[in-house]
Design a protein around this motif. Structure first.
Motif, PDB file in Angstrom:
ATOM      1  N   PRO A  38       0.944  -1.237  -0.195  1.00  0.00           N
ATOM      2  CA  PRO A  38      -0.100  -0.037   0.068  1.00  0.00           C
ATOM      3  C   PRO A  38       0.883   1.286  -0.034  1.00  0.00           C
ATOM      4  CG  PRO A  38      -0.691  -1.538   1.784  1.00  0.00           C
ATOM      5  CD  PRO A  38       0.594  -2.148   1.083  1.00  0.00           C
ATOM      6  N   HIS A  39       0.611   2.198  -0.927  1.00  0.00           N
ATOM      7  CA  HIS A  39       1.399   3.193  -0.917  1.00  0.00           C
ATOM      8  C   HIS A  39       0.423   4.449  -1.630  1.00  0.00           C
ATOM      9  CE1 HIS A  39       1.806   1.433  -4.970  1.00  0.00           C
ATOM     10  NE2 HIS A  39       1.931   2.794  -5.430  1.00  0.00           N
ATOM     11  N   TRP A  40       1.027   5.478  -1.779  1.00  0.00           N
ATOM     12  CA  TRP A  40       0.525   6.900  -2.364  1.00  0.00           C
ATOM     13  C   TRP A  40       1.504   7.631  -3.133  1.00  0.00           C
ATOM     14  CZ3 TRP A  40       1.347   7.317   2.834  1.00  0.00           C
ATOM     15  CH2 TRP A  40       1.729   8.411   3.171  1.00  0.00           C
ATOM     16  N   HIS A  41       1.317   8.481  -4.093  1.00  0.00           N
ATOM     17  CA  HIS A  41       2.284   9.137  -4.706  1.00  0.00           C
ATOM     18  C   HIS A  41       1.894  10.905  -4.232  1.00  0.00           C
ATOM     19  CE1 HIS A  41       4.001   6.176  -7.229  1.00  0.00           C
ATOM     20  NE2 HIS A  41       2.733   5.691  -7.736  1.00  0.00           N
ATOM     21  N   SER A  42       2.857  11.347  -3.983  1.00  0.00           N
ATOM     22  CA  SER A  42       2.634  12.587  -3.166  1.00  0.00           C
ATOM     23  C   SER A  42       2.772  13.654  -4.134  1.00  0.00           C
ATOM     24  CB  SER A  42       3.641  12.881  -2.134  1.00  0.00           C
ATOM     25  OG  SER A  42       4.885  12.862  -2.520  1.00  0.00           O
ATOM     26  N   ASN A  43       3.128  13.763  -5.475  1.00  0.00           N
ATOM     27  CA  ASN A  43       3.266  14.572  -6.388  1.00  0.00           C
ATOM     28  C   ASN A  43       2.676  14.353  -7.736  1.00  0.00           C
ATOM     29  OD1 ASN A  43       5.403  12.754  -6.790  1.00  0.00           O
ATOM     30  ND2 ASN A  43       6.833  14.827  -6.891  1.00  0.00           N
ATOM     31  N   ALA A  44       2.101  13.079  -7.930  1.00  0.00           N
ATOM     32  CA  ALA A  44       1.539  12.801  -9.149  1.00  0.00           C
ATOM     33  C   ALA A  44       0.476  11.940  -9.297  1.00  0.00           C
ATOM     34  CB  ALA A  44       3.049  12.084  -9.954  1.00  0.00           C
ATOM     35  N   HIS A  45      -0.197  11.947 -10.414  1.00  0.00           N
ATOM     36  CA  HIS A  45      -1.180  10.920 -10.601  1.00  0.00           C
ATOM     37  C   HIS A  45      -0.481   9.699 -11.346  1.00  0.00           C
ATOM     38  CE1 HIS A  45      -4.557  13.758 -10.126  1.00  0.00           C
ATOM     39  NE2 HIS A  45      -3.924  14.725 -11.075  1.00  0.00           N
ATOM     40  N   SER A  46      -0.955   8.730 -11.170  1.00  0.00           N
ATOM     41  CA  SER A  46      -0.449   7.390 -11.755  1.00  0.00           C
ATOM     42  C   SER A  46      -1.499   6.513 -12.558  1.00  0.00           C
ATOM     43  CB  SER A  46       0.133   6.445 -10.624  1.00  0.00           C
ATOM     44  OG  SER A  46       0.460   5.429 -11.175  1.00  0.00           O
ATOM     45  N   VAL A  47      -1.146   6.175 -13.821  1.00  0.00           N
ATOM     46  CA  VAL A  47      -1.984   5.473 -14.895  1.00  0.00           C
ATOM     47  C   VAL A  47      -1.619   4.130 -15.027  1.00  0.00           C
ATOM     48  CG1 VAL A  47      -3.191   5.724 -17.018  1.00  0.00           C
ATOM     49  CG2 VAL A  47      -2.517   7.913 -15.776  1.00  0.00           C
ATOM     50  N   ILE A  48      -2.315   3.108 -14.728  1.00  0.00           N
ATOM     51  CA  ILE A  48      -1.995   1.748 -14.672  1.00  0.00           C
ATOM     52  C   ILE A  48      -2.310   1.141 -16.097  1.00  0.00           C
ATOM     53  CG2 ILE A  48      -1.678  -0.243 -13.388  1.00  0.00           C
ATOM     54  CD1 ILE A  48      -2.283   1.071 -10.723  1.00  0.00           C
ATOM     55  N   TYR A  49      -1.542   0.495 -16.675  1.00  0.00           N
ATOM     56  CA  TYR A  49      -1.916  -0.335 -17.577  1.00  0.00           C
ATOM     57  C   TYR A  49      -1.519  -1.752 -17.618  1.00  0.00           C
ATOM     58  CZ  TYR A  49      -2.193  -2.133 -22.286  1.00  0.00           C
ATOM     59  OH  TYR A  49      -2.845  -2.812 -23.384  1.00  0.00           O
ATOM     60  N   VAL A  50      -2.229  -2.723 -17.765  1.00  0.00           N
ATOM     61  CA  VAL A  50      -2.120  -3.835 -17.258  1.00  0.00           C
ATOM     62  C   VAL A  50      -1.491  -4.737 -18.694  1.00  0.00           C
ATOM     63  CG1 VAL A  50      -2.713  -6.342 -16.599  1.00  0.00           C
ATOM     64  CG2 VAL A  50      -3.847  -4.207 -15.693  1.00  0.00           C
ATOM     65  N   THR A  51       0.037  -5.339 -18.539  1.00  0.00           N
ATOM     66  CA  THR A  51       0.328  -5.827 -19.743  1.00  0.00           C
ATOM     67  C   THR A  51       0.434  -7.453 -19.636  1.00  0.00           C
ATOM     68  OG1 THR A  51       2.610  -5.911 -18.543  1.00  0.00           O
ATOM     69  CG2 THR A  51       2.164  -4.079 -20.004  1.00  0.00           C
ATOM     70  N   ARG A  52       0.076  -7.934 -18.433  1.00  0.00           N
ATOM     71  CA  ARG A  52      -0.024  -9.500 -18.410  1.00  0.00           C
ATOM     72  C   ARG A  52      -0.792  -9.770 -17.129  1.00  0.00           C
ATOM     73  NH1 ARG A  52       2.002 -14.222 -17.083  1.00  0.00           N
ATOM     74  NH2 ARG A  52       3.418 -13.449 -15.426  1.00  0.00           N
ATOM     75  N   GLY A  53      -1.417 -10.877 -17.082  1.00  0.00           N
ATOM     76  CA  GLY A  53      -1.853 -11.357 -15.786  1.00  0.00           C
ATOM     77  C   GLY A  53      -3.200 -10.521 -15.132  1.00  0.00           C
ATOM     78  N   SER A  54      -3.383 -10.675 -13.851  1.00  0.00           N
ATOM     79  CA  SER A  54      -4.282  -9.827 -13.306  1.00  0.00           C
ATOM     80  C   SER A  54      -4.054  -9.779 -11.865  1.00  0.00           C
ATOM     81  CB  SER A  54      -5.619 -10.574 -13.426  1.00  0.00           C
ATOM     82  OG  SER A  54      -5.477 -12.123 -12.717  1.00  0.00           O
ATOM     83  N   CYS A  55      -4.753  -8.986 -11.346  1.00  0.00           N
ATOM     84  CA  CYS A  55      -4.780  -8.362  -9.756  1.00  0.00           C
ATOM     85  C   CYS A  55      -5.694  -8.019  -9.244  1.00  0.00           C
ATOM     86  CB  CYS A  55      -3.440  -7.521  -9.661  1.00  0.00           C
ATOM     87  SG  CYS A  55      -4.091  -5.902  -9.864  1.00  0.00           S
ATOM     88  N   ARG A  56      -5.935  -8.181  -7.837  1.00  0.00           N
ATOM     89  CA  ARG A  56      -6.929  -7.533  -7.043  1.00  0.00           C
ATOM     90  C   ARG A  56      -6.393  -6.176  -6.679  1.00  0.00           C
ATOM     91  NH1 ARG A  56      -9.757  -8.789  -1.419  1.00  0.00           N
ATOM     92  NH2 ARG A  56     -11.279  -7.220  -1.281  1.00  0.00           N
ATOM     93  N   CYS A  57      -7.140  -5.067  -7.123  1.00  0.00           N
ATOM     94  CA  CYS A  57      -6.574  -3.765  -6.662  1.00  0.00           C
ATOM     95  C   CYS A  57      -7.657  -3.119  -5.799  1.00  0.00           C
ATOM     96  CB  CYS A  57      -6.412  -3.035  -7.949  1.00  0.00           C
ATOM     97  SG  CYS A  57      -5.607  -1.165  -7.727  1.00  0.00           S
ATOM     98  N   GLN A  58      -7.075  -2.385  -4.815  1.00  0.00           N
ATOM     99  CA  GLN A  58      -8.033  -1.525  -4.015  1.00  0.00           C
ATOM    100  C   GLN A  58      -7.269  -0.119  -4.047  1.00  0.00           C
ATOM    101  OE1 GLN A  58      -9.275  -3.350  -0.313  1.00  0.00           O
ATOM    102  NE2 GLN A  58      -7.923  -5.132  -0.905  1.00  0.00           N
ATOM    103  N   ILE A  59      -8.240   0.910  -3.916  1.00  0.00           N
ATOM    104  CA  ILE A  59      -7.855   2.463  -4.088  1.00  0.00           C
ATOM    105  C   ILE A  59      -8.859   3.019  -2.846  1.00  0.00           C
ATOM    106  CG2 ILE A  59      -7.511   4.497  -5.370  1.00  0.00           C
ATOM    107  CD1 ILE A  59      -7.454   2.831  -7.926  1.00  0.00           C
ATOM    108  N   VAL A  60      -8.257   3.891  -2.130  1.00  0.00           N
ATOM    109  CA  VAL A  60      -8.727   4.695  -1.042  1.00  0.00           C
ATOM    110  C   VAL A  60      -8.526   6.137  -1.289  1.00  0.00           C
ATOM    111  CG1 VAL A  60      -9.154   4.891   1.228  1.00  0.00           C
ATOM    112  CG2 VAL A  60      -8.764   2.398   0.675  1.00  0.00           C
ATOM    113  N   GLY A  61      -9.595   6.916  -1.082  1.00  0.00           N
ATOM    114  CA  GLY A  61      -9.544   8.392  -1.158  1.00  0.00           C
ATOM    115  C   GLY A  61      -9.216   9.098   0.168  1.00  0.00           C
TER     116      GLY A  61
END
Length: 547
Positions: A422-445
């Motif tokens: 678990p982490h956050w980026h303090s100075n940027a937006h992050s745009v994730i693109y999946v290249t292979r496989g899958s994951c369970r993802c959770q995002i909290v605002g």
């Protein structure tokens, strides 16, 4: 007048003469010949003039040598400052760069829910497909980005075009060659195939060509392209070449509106249009109201006669520039393969490029600056876990042109069931693109609201807004991704692990904050003490056993 007074006056005059000679001597020093700095030269002439006007009585110092050294230091410092000013003239400072995004109204980033996104529009061409994500989607609009994906068949050529925003292009699959055409840069690749008998003929009859630099690309490469720079891409492999492009439409380099605008130099294709102002005023009513219209290349807007006169060609050729009756789209087949001048690039050349990462401001210009780097090579990983996976970051420290684009990238590989802490980026937006496989993802605002809790699959895209916390856990087949970030040095703040914020807190703070015992606080703080960002699976069961 006494003899002693005359001797004293002569000594003062001799001291002043020596000092002026020392200053004049600096003009012949090789450093100043090399600099050719008008700032330093003007300053030195001013000082010389001042020295000649100063009365000898002002130079009541014990040693003229010390004064000379003082002037030497001033001149050298002045020359260095002039060099720094000259070096920074063409590039923005870091503080200016950090202010180079059009920050939108807070109402535009009130995200209640985030969903994994797939392309919602597909444009087919003769030799490939162009896919677009909906840039009006709330999460893309908040981040100020517009994604696209190109699937180019073997011997397919993505025709030259430019856009109104800087972009990062990640090669998901395949290999090929690419050109980034920068106005004013020299044509450093050239070939003359004329024989001795042909030298007397016109150059148009010989097999001669010269053009700007061509770059080989392969799976795992990142291409950094400034706004307005024309780019083309050719697939020279035997499998489809897949490239994902992220455009930073909020960059200060884009002085138009927030819509992504493509300017084709060749070919034609339908495109989507929407009113940015309407989207600002009536977001709910306008969302999804888009229409397809044909998009021609920029030559189509000029008259045939004007083009013929400008290029010195026939009107028939000028009509072909406009793409009249050309239905191939923006990705076309190249019969017999594309032939272009380029050196053979091997691993040794790639390694040599890595040795010269830093810029010195003199030899490295926009024309010679590296625009490509591979982030798929495991040996370049910044974080590696034998049982968890690896992460490779690409920022402006490694690829200096990213400082100009104000963008960066990250490639990650998680093994089966491993976690990206678990982490956050303090100075940027992050745009994730999946290249292979899958994951369970959770995002909290903010306010602890969960805005996403679901599965990410190959080919999907997801935005993690700035300061929103995110965690990813790989599925049974592992998980691989590439992240595009809207800062050239995106700062990551982990919640778990050796470099986490909890690790940095005193135990008593943790005890009182979470109402836990000292033993539990120590476990919370040190359980992952040797792991950073990538967490191996199975630690929870081990803790329960030891407890």
């Amino acid at each position: 007048m006494s003899r002693a007074y005359l001797q004293h006056d002569m000594r003062k005059e001799e001291s002043l003469t020596n000092q002026m000679k020392c200053v004049e001597h600096l003009h012949h020093f090789p450093y100043y010949k090399y600099q050719q700095n008008p700032i330093a030269n003007n300053s030195s002439h001013s000082l010389l003039k001042s020295l000649k006007q100063i009365k000898p009585s002002l130079f009541m110092m014990k040693s003229s040598f010390l004064v000379c050294l003082g002037f030497c230091f001033l001149f050298l410092l002045n020359g260095c400052l002039g060099q720094i000013e000259q070096q920074g003239g063409g590039w923005q400072t870091q503080q200016q760069q950090q202010q180079s995004r059009h920050y939108q109204d807070q109402s535009q980033c009130r995200i209640e829910n985030i969903n994994a996104q797939e392309p919602n529009r597909r444009v087919e061409s003769e030799a490939g497909v162009t896919e677009f994500w909906d840039q009006n989607n709330e999460q893309f609009d908040c981040a100020g980005v517009a994604p696209a994906r190109y699937i180019i068949q073997p011997n397919g050529l993505l025709l030259p075009f430019f856009v109104n925003a800087p972009r990062l292009v990640y090669i998901v699959q395949g290999r090929g060659i690419s050109g980034a055409l920068i106005p004013g840069c020299p044509e450093t690749f050239h070939s003359i195939r004329q024989s001795v008998q042909q030298r007397g003929r016109s150059q148009q009859q010989g097999g001669r060509d010269q053009h700007q630099k061509i770059r080989s690309v392969q799976q795992g490469d990142i291409l950094a392209l400034p706004a307005g720079v024309t780019n083309w891409l050719y697939n020279e492999g035997e499998t489809p070449l897949i490239a994902v492009s992220l455009h930073d439409t909020s960059s200060n380099a884009n002085q138009l509106d927030r819509n992504l605008r493509r300017f084709q130099l060749a070919g034609s294709q339908p495109t989507q249009v929407s009113s940015y102002q309407q989207r600002q005023q009536q977001r709910q009513q306008v969302r999804g109201q888009q229409q397809d219209i044909p998009e021609n290349n920029i030559f189509n807007g000029f008259s045939v006669e004007t083009l013929a006169e400008a290029f010195g060609v026939s009107t028939e050729t000028a009509g072909k520039l406009q793409g009249q009756n050309d239905q191939r789209g923006n990705i076309v087949f190249v019969e017999g393969g594309l032939r272009a001048i380029r050196p053979q690039q091997g691993e040794e050349e790639e390694e040599q490029e890595q040795r010269y990462r830093t810029t010195n401001g003199l030899e490295e210009t926009i024309c010679s600056m590296r625009m490509k780097q591979n982030i798929a090579n495991p040996t370049r990983s910044d974080i590696y876990s034998e049982k968890g996976g690896r992460i490779t970051t690409l920022n402006s420290q490694k690829l200096p042109i990213l400082n100009y684009l104000q963008m960066s990238a990250e490639r990650g590989v998680l093994y089966q069931n491993a976690l990206h802490a678990p982490h956050w980026h303090s100075n940027a937006h992050s745009v994730i693109y999946v290249t292979r496989g899958s994951c369970r993802c959770q995002i909290v605002g903010n306010q602890g609201r969960q805005v996403f809790n679901g599965q990410l699959n190959q080919g999907q895209m997801l935005v993690v807004p700035q300061n929103f916390a995110v965690v990813k856990q790989a599925g049974s087949e592992g998980f691989e991704w590439v992240s595009f970030k809207t800062n050239d040095n995106a700062m990551t703040s982990p919640l778990v692990g050796k470099t986490s914020v909890l690790r940095a807190m005193p135990v008593d703070v943790l005890m009182n904050a979470y109402q836990i015992s000292r033993e539990e606080a120590n476990r919370l703080k040190y359980n992952r003490q040797e792991e950073t960002m990538i967490l191996t699976p199975g630690s929870r069961s081990q803790v329960r056993t030891t407890a």
